[in-house]
Design an enzyme around this catalytic site. Structure first.
Site, PDB file in Angstrom:
ATOM      1  N   THR A   1      -5.621  -7.293  10.743  1.00 42.56           N
ATOM      2  CA  THR A   1      -5.845  -5.798  10.220  1.00 42.56           C
ATOM      3  C   THR A   1      -5.255  -4.501  10.977  1.00 42.56           C
ATOM      4  OG1 THR A   1      -7.839  -6.744   9.319  1.00 42.56           O
ATOM      5  CG2 THR A   1      -7.561  -4.330   9.061  1.00 42.56           C
TER       6      THR A   1
ATOM      7  N   HIS B   1      -1.822  -5.665   1.684  1.00 45.53           N
ATOM      8  CA  HIS B   1      -2.991  -6.414   1.935  1.00 45.53           C
ATOM      9  C   HIS B   1      -2.517  -7.533   1.349  1.00 45.53           C
ATOM     10  CE1 HIS B   1      -6.993  -7.729  -0.008  1.00 45.53           C
ATOM     11  NE2 HIS B   1      -6.184  -8.421  -1.001  1.00 45.53           N
TER      12      HIS B   1
ATOM     13  N   TYR C   1     -12.547  -3.734  -2.672  1.00 43.06           N
ATOM     14  CA  TYR C   1     -13.042  -3.535  -1.100  1.00 43.06           C
ATOM     15  C   TYR C   1     -14.654  -3.718  -1.366  1.00 43.06           C
ATOM     16  CZ  TYR C   1      -8.298  -2.758   0.403  1.00 43.06           C
ATOM     17  OH  TYR C   1      -7.243  -2.707   0.495  1.00 43.06           O
TER      18      TYR C   1
ATOM     19  N   LYS D   1       0.787  -1.150  -0.090  1.00 42.47           N
ATOM     20  CA  LYS D   1       0.002  -0.204  -0.238  1.00 42.47           C
ATOM     21  C   LYS D   1       0.798   0.888  -0.001  1.00 42.47           C
ATOM     22  CE  LYS D   1      -3.805  -2.240   2.351  1.00 42.47           C
ATOM     23  NZ  LYS D   1      -4.688  -2.224   3.479  1.00 42.47           N
TER      24      LYS D   1
ATOM     25  N   ASN E   1      -1.850   0.133   7.014  1.00 38.52           N
ATOM     26  CA  ASN E   1      -1.162  -1.103   7.614  1.00 38.52           C
ATOM     27  C   ASN E   1      -0.352  -1.719   6.637  1.00 38.52           C
ATOM     28  OD1 ASN E   1      -3.324  -1.980   5.978  1.00 38.52           O
ATOM     29  ND2 ASN E   1      -4.426  -3.181   7.528  1.00 38.52           N
TER      30      ASN E   1
ATOM     31  N   GLU F   1      -8.774 -12.342  -6.900  1.00 44.20           N
ATOM     32  CA  GLU F   1      -7.901 -10.871  -6.827  1.00 44.20           C
ATOM     33  C   GLU F   1      -6.713 -11.015  -7.952  1.00 44.20           C
ATOM     34  OE1 GLU F   1      -9.202  -9.732  -2.473  1.00 44.20           O
ATOM     35  OE2 GLU F   1      -7.093 -10.419  -2.810  1.00 44.20           O
TER      36      GLU F   1
ATOM     37  N   ARG G   1       2.428  -6.183   9.772  1.00 41.54           N
ATOM     38  CA  ARG G   1       1.752  -5.055  10.527  1.00 41.54           C
ATOM     39  C   ARG G   1       2.260  -5.021  11.815  1.00 41.54           C
ATOM     40  NH1 ARG G   1      -4.116  -6.976   7.794  1.00 41.54           N
ATOM     41  NH2 ARG G   1      -4.131  -5.766   5.655  1.00 41.54           N
TER      42      ARG G   1
ATOM     43  N   PHE H   1     -15.612   4.129   7.263  1.00 37.90           N
ATOM     44  CA  PHE H   1     -14.344   4.592   6.781  1.00 37.90           C
ATOM     45  C   PHE H   1     -14.021   4.356   5.288  1.00 37.90           C
ATOM     46  CE2 PHE H   1     -14.224   0.224   8.146  1.00 37.90           C
ATOM     47  CZ  PHE H   1     -13.653  -0.423   6.937  1.00 37.90           C
TER      48      PHE H   1
HETATM   49  N1  UDP Z   1      -9.763  -0.602   7.203  1.00 35.13           N
HETATM   50  C1  UDP Z   1      -9.857   0.673   7.496  1.00 35.13           C
HETATM   51  N2  UDP Z   1     -10.537   0.710   8.877  1.00 35.13           N
HETATM   52  C2  UDP Z   1     -11.153  -0.275   9.547  1.00 35.13           C
HETATM   53  C3  UDP Z   1     -11.014  -1.633   8.808  1.00 35.13           C
HETATM   54  C4  UDP Z   1     -10.555  -1.689   7.682  1.00 35.13           C
HETATM   55  O1  UDP Z   1      -9.217   1.534   7.230  1.00 35.13           O
HETATM   56  O2  UDP Z   1     -11.573  -0.217  10.451  1.00 35.13           O
HETATM   57  C5  UDP Z   1      -9.011  -0.641   5.835  1.00 35.13           C
HETATM   58  C6  UDP Z   1      -7.383  -1.201   6.200  1.00 35.13           C
HETATM   59  O3  UDP Z   1      -6.684  -0.723   5.082  1.00 35.13           O
HETATM   60  C7  UDP Z   1      -7.830  -2.784   5.837  1.00 35.13           C
HETATM   61  C8  UDP Z   1      -8.697  -2.726   4.553  1.00 35.13           C
HETATM   62  O4  UDP Z   1      -9.501  -1.951   5.053  1.00 35.13           O
HETATM   63  O5  UDP Z   1      -6.513  -3.426   5.458  1.00 35.13           O
HETATM   64  C9  UDP Z   1      -9.189  -3.859   4.347  1.00 35.13           C
HETATM   65  O6  UDP Z   1     -10.119  -4.519   5.528  1.00 35.13           O
HETATM   66  P1  UDP Z   1     -10.422  -5.936   5.864  1.00 35.13           P
HETATM   67  O7  UDP Z   1     -11.462  -6.183   6.895  1.00 35.13           O
HETATM   68  O8  UDP Z   1     -10.464  -6.896   4.394  1.00 35.13           O
HETATM   69  O9  UDP Z   1      -9.063  -6.198   6.342  1.00 35.13           O
HETATM   70  P2  UDP Z   1      -7.509  -7.306   5.798  1.00 35.13           P
HETATM   71  O10 UDP Z   1      -8.168  -8.268   5.118  1.00 35.13           O
HETATM   72  O11 UDP Z   1      -6.850  -6.242   4.992  1.00 35.13           O
HETATM   73  O12 UDP Z   1      -6.692  -7.456   7.226  1.00 35.13           O
HETATM   74 MG    MG Z   2      -9.538  -8.237   3.565  1.00 33.59          MG
END
Ligand code: UDP
Ligand code: MG
Length: 153
Positions: free
Chosen positions: A92, A116, A50, A10, A113, A127, A103, A58
């Site tokens: 996350t 992805h 997403y 990212k 973070n 994906e 992370r 958010f």
């Molecule tokens: N994200 C965020 N706020 C939140 C949850 C997620 O900004 O409260 C963003 C964060 O960059 C995260 C992405 O959305 O990596 C995708 O969310 P997901 O729940 O799929 O988490 P991941 O699979 O990346 O752990």
């Molecule tokens: Mg995810």
């Protein structure tokens, strides 16, 4: 057992100069990089990628973060790549992610973070196709001993 999964490095990882260190973790674990490109995601691509989050409060910030700056998309291949990659990446929220995970070591944020990673085999397949054409994925691992040596001797 050999699987492929998608990583997105990212904008925060690029801006902070963390790309080499992040990729090293996957190379060190024995995964092969089989595709890689720098790109800027369009808003449409962000909404597709997403889709599970577009209704969240958010989301506008996430879309801005993911589309305003270039990112690096990577496909890695190896044993149980999807599950092992999620362990290497960590949960996350970087603030709560365990030390030793990417992370946990490099982020103190839920949004910024650094990386992805696809969350299941089915997601990984979708994906990878979302970011790479078939001819952008490579089979190149050389088993000839000559190529495995670091020096000419
Ligand atoms: N994200 C965020 N706020 C939140 C949850 C997620 O900004 O409260 C963003 C964060 O960059 C995260 C992405 O959305 O990596 C995708 O969310 P997901 O729940 O799929 O988490 P991941 O699979 O990346 O752990
Ligand atoms: Mg995810």
């Amino acid at each position: 057992m050999k699987e492929r999964t998608l990583l997105l490095l990212k904008a925060d990882a690029l801006q902070r100069g963390l790309i080499g260190r992040i990729l090293s973790r996957f190379e060190d674990k024995g995964f092969a990089i089989v595709a890689m490109k720098m790109l800027r995601m369009s808003k449409d691509l962000a909404k597709e990628h997403y889709a599970h989050l577009v209704t969240k409060p958010f989301y506008p910030d996430l879309e801005k973060f993911m589309t305003e700056y270039p990112i690096i998309a990577v496909v890695i291949e190896g044993k149980e790549a999807v599950e092992v990659t999620r362990l290497i990446v960590g949960p996350t929220n970087g603030s709560k992610a365990p030390g030793g995970s990417i992370r946990g070591d490099l982020s103190n944020s839920t949004s910024r973070n650094t990386i992805h990673a696809s969350d299941s085999k089915e997601t990984a397949e979708k994906e990878i196709k979302r970011f790479f054409k078939h001819d952008e994925l490579f089979e190149y691992k050389m088993h000839n001993e000559h190529f495995l040596k670091a020096s000419d001797e």
